[in-house]
Every structure is written in C-alpha cells, then in structure tokens.
Design a protein around this motif. Structure first.
Motif, PDB file in Angstrom:
ATOM      1  N   TYR A  84     -27.756  30.241 -55.520  1.00  0.00           N
ATOM      2  CA  TYR A  84     -28.067  31.633 -55.216  1.00  0.00           C
ATOM      3  C   TYR A  84     -27.499  31.824 -53.239  1.00  0.00           C
ATOM      4  O   TYR A  84     -27.806  31.012 -52.595  1.00  0.00           O
ATOM      5  CB  TYR A  84     -29.488  31.366 -54.253  1.00  0.00           C
ATOM      6  CG  TYR A  84     -30.549  31.859 -55.655  1.00  0.00           C
ATOM      7  CD1 TYR A  84     -30.371  32.376 -56.873  1.00  0.00           C
ATOM      8  CD2 TYR A  84     -31.401  31.332 -55.220  1.00  0.00           C
ATOM      9  CE1 TYR A  84     -31.196  32.361 -57.974  1.00  0.00           C
ATOM     10  CE2 TYR A  84     -32.981  31.232 -56.622  1.00  0.00           C
ATOM     11  CZ  TYR A  84     -32.494  31.612 -57.466  1.00  0.00           C
ATOM     12  OH  TYR A  84     -33.060  31.571 -58.998  1.00  0.00           O
ATOM     13  N   HIS A  89     -27.913  36.756 -53.526  1.00  0.00           N
ATOM     14  CA  HIS A  89     -29.419  37.415 -52.712  1.00  0.00           C
ATOM     15  C   HIS A  89     -29.192  38.914 -52.393  1.00  0.00           C
ATOM     16  O   HIS A  89     -30.156  39.599 -52.398  1.00  0.00           O
ATOM     17  CB  HIS A  89     -30.182  36.591 -51.298  1.00  0.00           C
ATOM     18  CG  HIS A  89     -30.946  35.265 -51.706  1.00  0.00           C
ATOM     19  ND1 HIS A  89     -32.351  35.545 -51.971  1.00  0.00           N
ATOM     20  CD2 HIS A  89     -30.137  34.218 -50.708  1.00  0.00           C
ATOM     21  CE1 HIS A  89     -32.313  34.427 -51.765  1.00  0.00           C
ATOM     22  NE2 HIS A  89     -31.156  33.210 -51.515  1.00  0.00           N
ATOM     23  N   ALA A  93     -31.811  40.320 -54.783  1.00  0.00           N
ATOM     24  CA  ALA A  93     -34.086  41.009 -53.951  1.00  0.00           C
ATOM     25  C   ALA A  93     -34.368  41.945 -54.341  1.00  0.00           C
ATOM     26  O   ALA A  93     -35.458  41.997 -54.689  1.00  0.00           O
ATOM     27  CB  ALA A  93     -33.541  40.270 -52.611  1.00  0.00           C
ATOM     28  N   ASP A 150     -36.638  32.421 -49.242  1.00  0.00           N
ATOM     29  CA  ASP A 150     -35.464  33.361 -49.580  1.00  0.00           C
ATOM     30  C   ASP A 150     -35.781  32.848 -50.828  1.00  0.00           C
ATOM     31  O   ASP A 150     -35.535  34.007 -51.950  1.00  0.00           O
ATOM     32  CB  ASP A 150     -34.294  34.358 -49.155  1.00  0.00           C
ATOM     33  CG  ASP A 150     -35.508  35.090 -47.528  1.00  0.00           C
ATOM     34  OD1 ASP A 150     -36.106  35.495 -47.464  1.00  0.00           O
ATOM     35  OD2 ASP A 150     -34.314  34.713 -46.893  1.00  0.00           O
ATOM     36  N   ASP A 151     -34.957  31.929 -50.991  1.00  0.00           N
ATOM     37  CA  ASP A 151     -34.865  31.007 -52.754  1.00  0.00           C
ATOM     38  C   ASP A 151     -35.472  30.821 -53.388  1.00  0.00           C
ATOM     39  O   ASP A 151     -35.736  31.450 -54.380  1.00  0.00           O
ATOM     40  CB  ASP A 151     -33.619  29.588 -52.032  1.00  0.00           C
ATOM     41  CG  ASP A 151     -32.536  30.221 -51.444  1.00  0.00           C
ATOM     42  OD1 ASP A 151     -32.119  30.301 -51.700  1.00  0.00           O
ATOM     43  OD2 ASP A 151     -31.934  28.901 -50.480  1.00  0.00           O
ATOM     44  N   LEU A 154     -36.868  34.448 -54.636  1.00  0.00           N
ATOM     45  CA  LEU A 154     -36.238  35.212 -55.308  1.00  0.00           C
ATOM     46  C   LEU A 154     -36.211  33.859 -56.686  1.00  0.00           C
ATOM     47  O   LEU A 154     -36.091  35.290 -58.070  1.00  0.00           O
ATOM     48  CB  LEU A 154     -34.376  35.110 -54.980  1.00  0.00           C
ATOM     49  CG  LEU A 154     -33.992  35.833 -55.990  1.00  0.00           C
ATOM     50  CD1 LEU A 154     -33.428  37.018 -55.316  1.00  0.00           C
ATOM     51  CD2 LEU A 154     -31.923  35.263 -55.554  1.00  0.00           C
TER      52      LEU A 154
END
Length: 417
Positions: A84, A89, A93, A150-151, A154
């Motif tokens: 990613y 992102h 996202a 965030d990874d 996602l």
C-alpha cells in the motif's frame, strides 16, 4: 488524548508527528534521544524521580517497550507496507468507506474489486503470513510513524468489500476467509500497546461483524460459517488483552512527550487543530512558557493518574468507576497544565471503547451459539454496564441484549445446520 483523533468506524487514526522517515536524520536522532527521560530524571522533584525509577524497574519506559520484529518476509505489517503506497491510500480509502456502507451500490463494489483484483490477491497473501507484528515505535513517542494503522484499516476494508460481493453459496467459503482475515487484523492490533491501535482494533472488529451480519441476513451463511466465527471470537475472548498493556504504552508515549516539552517542542507535538483550540482558549502561551518546576509537577500528576488507572485495569469496566474517579481526582485537584489539557482527555473514552469491544464479542458468541445450536458460552454479565445478558429466541431469529449502556442489541437469523 487531544493530540490525535481516536479511530472510529468511519475514519482512520491520524497522528501529529510526521517527521520520522522524512529523511531528516538529525531530527530523528533528537527524537530518539527523548526515549530516555534524562530531563525528568534530573528533576529536583523527588516524587517524579521516584515514579520514573519505579516505571523503569517495571520495564515501562519508552526504550524498554520496543521489541525486535521477526522476518519481514513472514510479517503481515511489512507486507502491507510494501503493498500500500500513499497513492493507494489516497485513491482507495474514501471509496472503500463508501462501498461498505449499508446503502452502498453493489455494482460500484464489484467494479472496485475488478479494478483492484491484484491488490486484493496480494492483501490476501500478506494477511495469511504467519507473523502479525507491528512496529509500534515507542522510542519515537508521538513522533512515531503510524502508517501501519492506516494499512490495517485499508486491508480490512478491502477484504470486507470482497466478502460483501459474495452472492452465491459457492462464493461463501472465500467470503468467510476474508472475514476471518479481517478478524485476525483486529486481534493483532488489540495487543499493541498504543491507544490508537486498540481503538482501531475495536472499530475493525465491529465493522467486520457488521459485514458478517449483513451476509447472514441475505442467507449466505450456514451453520458451519456461524461456527467458524463463533470459534474465532471464543479464541479472541480467551486471550483477551488487558487494558494494562495499552495504558503502559500510553504512559511511555507521554513520558517521551514531556521530554519533548522540556526542550521546547510543544509546537511539534500538537496538531494544527489543537493549536487553534489552545490559542482560542488563551492557553498556548501559558503552556509554552511553563517553568521546569511546573512541567515536573504536572508530569507527576499525569503519572499518578496513570498509576491508578493501571492498578484498576484488570477489574471489569463497570466495576472500575470508583477507582477511576479516585485516579482522576489527582488531576482535578491540580493546577491545569499539560496533563488535563492534552494527555488525559480521551483515556476514559478509550477504555470504554475497549470494554464495548469485549462486550460486543460476548454478545456475538451468545447469539451465534443460540442461532446455530452451538455450545452456550459462559458469559452472563455485560462487562460494559454490569447488566445480565437477555436472550430472546423466536422461530426464525435470535436477539441478545445487554440493556442500557451496553454494546447494543444484536439480532441474527437462525442458521441452517
């Protein structure tokens, strides 16, 4: 705390510090030095020194909490970081958030999955890796990179989008595997000693179970699928992480932050939004001009509060009220400075979210057991509010409730066995 936003079902976690990994090696060296609380240890305040010595003996200082990671080739976090990019992102996202909504368009979801089939396949392979360790970066404090959160978000949403695309019985096994992968991400994040990770874990788990329920109402799952999720949740509950872990990690992060404040780095810690709030409330000048004596005394207040919260962390949430109130009384009686204005503002909410996460898992195991004819789990009282669980079994569905202040009622259809 007020320096960041806690994760919710609708947003990722954003942190203030962006400097780590930006290529400024001199700045990174300075950040790393703050993991050793030399400023606090040199304090003329004996209580502060005593508290830090005690924390050090317990292995709770920033430099003591980071542990080496295993092989990158076997680690989920490393694989997601490779898969990613920032561009990925930015592109995915907002779209994933939209296609997971109950009112989302199934055609848009299928188009998204078609365009990103290779990424979905890579995500599946990565999340199936044997190790799931996250580089928390306690040594960097609030300046740590938090991209791994965030990874994880996602990855979970991409997997759930794929699960929700299933419409036929022959697609159910693959969809169930995606659900299990998302639950695995939640389990692993639950063990991370950072409040942001613990709150995100609760959010991912809630979103995952919601997706499973949507497919249950559409008739995709049979009793075998219900048993798989039931078993997964029972395993999670059997190895449930204590709030102690996230509170110890939070304390270490704030010890690091006080060192940054001592060298005049408050402006590097606070977000633009937080800076605006402090300026509007006429607090920023006072905070920036605080004397060493006030900083030391304020850190004592913070550490005393955390000590009380950590001591109470293994007590069921609904039974902690008096202990938590007593812990925060230390701050209430002190002169407001960093602790009250920045570092203690969302601790109670974070622990409530963790308790709600546990209660939700218990509710789900109770409902799944009744809906699929599985062994009744041993949970009788909701840890969030102390109320007994109520089970209503009708001909076609099961409803479980924990009353006011609980995680919410859950209704599931009965599964074919």
């Amino acid at each position: 705390m007020a320096l960041r936003q806690l994760a919710t079902a609708h947003c990722c976690v954003w942190v203030v510090a962006l400097a780590i990994g930006c290529g400024d090696s001199k700045l990174e060296v300075q950040f790393a030095k703050l993991q050793h609380p030399s400023g606090a240890r040199a304090s003329a305040n004996p209580r502060l020194v005593e508290l830090l010595d005690s924390i050090g003996e317990q292995g709770g200082l920033p430099a003591q909490l980071d542990s080496p990671l295993g092989s990158e080739w076997q680690n989920v976090a490393a694989g997601l970081a490779d898969a990613y990019s920032a561009k990925t992102h930015a592109a995915l996202a907002p779209v994933l958030q939209r296609v997971l909504a109950p009112e989302s368009n199934a055609a848009e979801r299928r188009q998204l999955l078609h365009r990103h089939a290779a990424l979905l396949d890579e995500t599946r392979r990565v999340v199936d890796r044997p190790d799931c360790q996250w580089d928390v970066g306690h040594r960097w404090g609030f300046f740590a990179r938090m991209r791994y959160l965030d990874d994880a978000r996602l990855a979970s949403r991409l997997l759930l989008a794929a699960a929700l695309a299933a419409t036929a019985p022959d697609e159910a096994p693959a969809a169930l595997e995606h659900v299990q992968r998302s639950l695995r991400l939640a389990d692993s994040l639950s063990t991370v000693g950072r409040i942001e990770a613990r709150v995100l874990a609760a959010s991912i788990r809630e979103e995952t179970l919601s997706a499973f329920r949507r497919l249950a109402l559409e008739g995709l799952w049979d009793g075998g699928a219900a048993e798989v999720v039931y078993g997964r949740l029972r395993d999670s509950l059997a190895d449930w992480p204590s709030d102690t872990r996230m509170l110890i990690g939070e304390r270490a992060t704030v010890v690091h932050a006080y060192e940054a404040i001592r060298i005049g780095w408050l402006d590097r810690l606070v977000s633009p939004e937080e800076r605006d709030r402090l300026e509007k409330e006429n607090q920023l000048v006072e905070l920036n001009s605080a004397s060493d004596e006030r900083i030391d005394a304020d850190e004592v207040v913070y550490l005393e509060v955390l000590s009380g919260l950590i001591d109470a962390a293994d007590t069921p949430y609904h039974a902690r009220t008096d202990a938590v109130s007593e812990a925060f009384r230390v701050a209430d009686q002190a002169e407001p400075l960093f602790a009250q204005r920045l570092f203690l503002t969302d601790l109670e909410e974070a622990t409530r979210i963790a308790a709600a996460d546990r209660a939700r898992c218990e509710v789900w195991t109770i409902a799944l057991s009744a809906a699929a004819g599985l062994r009744t789990p041993p949970f009788r009282v909701c840890p969030l509010n102390g109320e007994p669980y109520q089970i209503e079994i009708k001909q076609g569905y099961v409803r479980v409730s924990a009353g006011a202040g609980g995680p919410g009622d859950l209704t599931l259809p009965k599964f074919t066995l």
